[in-house]
Enzyme design. Structure first.
Site, PDB file in Angstrom:
ATOM      1  N   HIS A   5       0.695  -0.873  -0.267  1.00 59.27           N
ATOM      2  CA  HIS A   5      -0.135   0.156   0.004  1.00 59.27           C
ATOM      3  C   HIS A   5       0.785   1.241   0.365  1.00 59.27           C
ATOM      4  CE1 HIS A   5      -4.192  -2.117   1.499  1.00 59.27           C
ATOM      5  NE2 HIS A   5      -4.137  -1.880   0.152  1.00 59.27           N
ATOM      6  N   ASP A   7       0.620   3.964   1.775  1.00 54.82           N
ATOM      7  CA  ASP A   7       1.314   5.235   2.972  1.00 54.82           C
ATOM      8  C   ASP A   7       2.167   4.115   3.423  1.00 54.82           C
ATOM      9  OD1 ASP A   7      -0.592   2.822   3.468  1.00 54.82           O
ATOM     10  OD2 ASP A   7      -0.722   3.783   5.489  1.00 54.82           O
ATOM     11  N   HIS A   8       2.819   3.156   2.521  1.00 59.33           N
ATOM     12  CA  HIS A   8       4.433   2.264   3.411  1.00 59.33           C
ATOM     13  C   HIS A   8       5.142   1.980   2.439  1.00 59.33           C
ATOM     14  CE1 HIS A   8       1.827  -0.095   6.450  1.00 59.33           C
ATOM     15  NE2 HIS A   8       1.019   0.852   5.931  1.00 59.33           N
ATOM     16  N   HIS A  78      -5.191  -8.956   5.795  1.00 58.36           N
ATOM     17  CA  HIS A  78      -5.444  -6.849   4.984  1.00 58.36           C
ATOM     18  C   HIS A  78      -5.530  -6.780   4.207  1.00 58.36           C
ATOM     19  CE1 HIS A  78      -5.016  -2.753   5.359  1.00 58.36           C
ATOM     20  NE2 HIS A  78      -3.656  -2.975   4.799  1.00 58.36           N
ATOM     21  N   ASP A 149       0.034  -3.767   8.344  1.00 60.89           N
ATOM     22  CA  ASP A 149      -1.974  -3.766   8.938  1.00 60.89           C
ATOM     23  C   ASP A 149      -2.302  -4.589   8.633  1.00 60.89           C
ATOM     24  OD1 ASP A 149      -0.527  -1.262   8.664  1.00 60.89           O
ATOM     25  OD2 ASP A 149      -2.023  -0.924   6.479  1.00 60.89           O
TER      26      ASP A 149
HETATM   27 ZN   LIG Z   1      -0.940   1.161   6.198  1.00 56.83          ZN
HETATM   28 ZN   LIG Z   2      -1.915  -1.121   4.051  1.00 61.64          ZN
END
Ligand SMILES: [Zn+2]
Ligand SMILES: [Zn+2]
Length: 257
Positions: A5, A7-8, A78, A149
């Protein structure tokens, strides 16, 4: 990397290039799920990484086995393929009791080394000394678990069993539980439940929704379930040391930003 993802991983290419500019010359290994290699190679194609970079893709199970520790990938729940990582340090030999060794008249190496390695020895005068006479019990290696996550996940509870430190997704407070479920995340209370079930020593919450300007509510709900819960924050450095055979010494400091 636990999963792909944005944000990572969006910050990763920039960081990898910056490390070179800051003078890194040692090889760096980056591990993550399938697709990481393709993503990084595309992102770095026009740039330059001035040190050896190894990109590895993980499967469930042991990712790395090095002298002293191993890293295990555990699939979690996730929205996309995602892993938690368990870092397991191998047990350390017990402490050698120098004073006792002197008293027993054990000459230095190699006899002392044999005792540390768990072998009984025979002294020149015929007396037999066993490791238990001069070596303390083995010290348990550290175990650290990073959830990435995830929603509440039984496989993670099992993998985190009796860990020294669990770092767990706590994106939402319980009042937003439905949202946590819909987005594949956990509430702070759910993170604490995982810590309690796995009987870990310490829980650090992380990955907070930016709707919470004050994180104390997350901490309060976690501590109701698991007392040794704490909030992680950017650049926080957690140092763990084994104390005795299975106790823990913890210190916290802040890295320079
Ligand atoms: Zn995340
Ligand atoms: Zn994530």
């Amino acid at each position: 990397m636990t999963h792909l993802h944005g944000d990572h991983v969006y910050g990763l290419p920039g960081l990898l290039e910056s490390l070179g500019m800051w003078g890194r010359s040692r090889c760096l290994e980056v591990w993550g799920p399938r697709g990481l290699k393709e993503y990084l190679e595309a992102a770095l194609a026009r740039g330059e990484v001035e040190y050896p970079l190894k990109i590895g893709e993980v499967e469930p199970g042991v990712v790395l086995s090095r002298e002293g520790y191993e890293v295990v990938a555990v699939p979690v729940e996730h929205k996309v393929e995602a892993y938690a990582y368990v870092i397991v340090e191998r047990d350390l030999p017990g402490k050698f009791n120098e004073r006792k060794a002197e008293e027993l008249g054990i000459p230095p190496s190699p006899l002392r080394r044999m005792l540390i390695q768990g072998l009984p020895i025979k002294l020149p005068d015929g007396r037999v000394v066993t490791p238990q006479d001069v070596v303390g019990p083995p010290r348990k290696g550290l175990k650290i678990v990073y959830s990435g996550d995830t929603m509440p996940c039984e496989a993670l509870v099992e993998a985190a069993s009796r860990a020294d430190l669990l770092i767990h997704d706590a994106t939402f407070a319980s009042e937003h539980k439905e949202e946590a479920e819909a987005s594949g995340h956990s509430t702070a209370a759910e993170a604490a439940e995982c810590a309690a079930k796995a009987r870990v020593k310490l829980l650090f919450l992380f990955h907070y929704s930016n709707r919470y300007s004050d994180l104390s509510g997350l901490l309060v709900e976690a501590r109701k379930i698991f007392r040794r819960s704490y909030l992680s924050e950017d650049l926080l450095k957690i140092t763990l040391r084994r104390w005795g055979t299975d106790s823990l010494m913890v210190s916290l400091s802040k890295l320079d930003g």
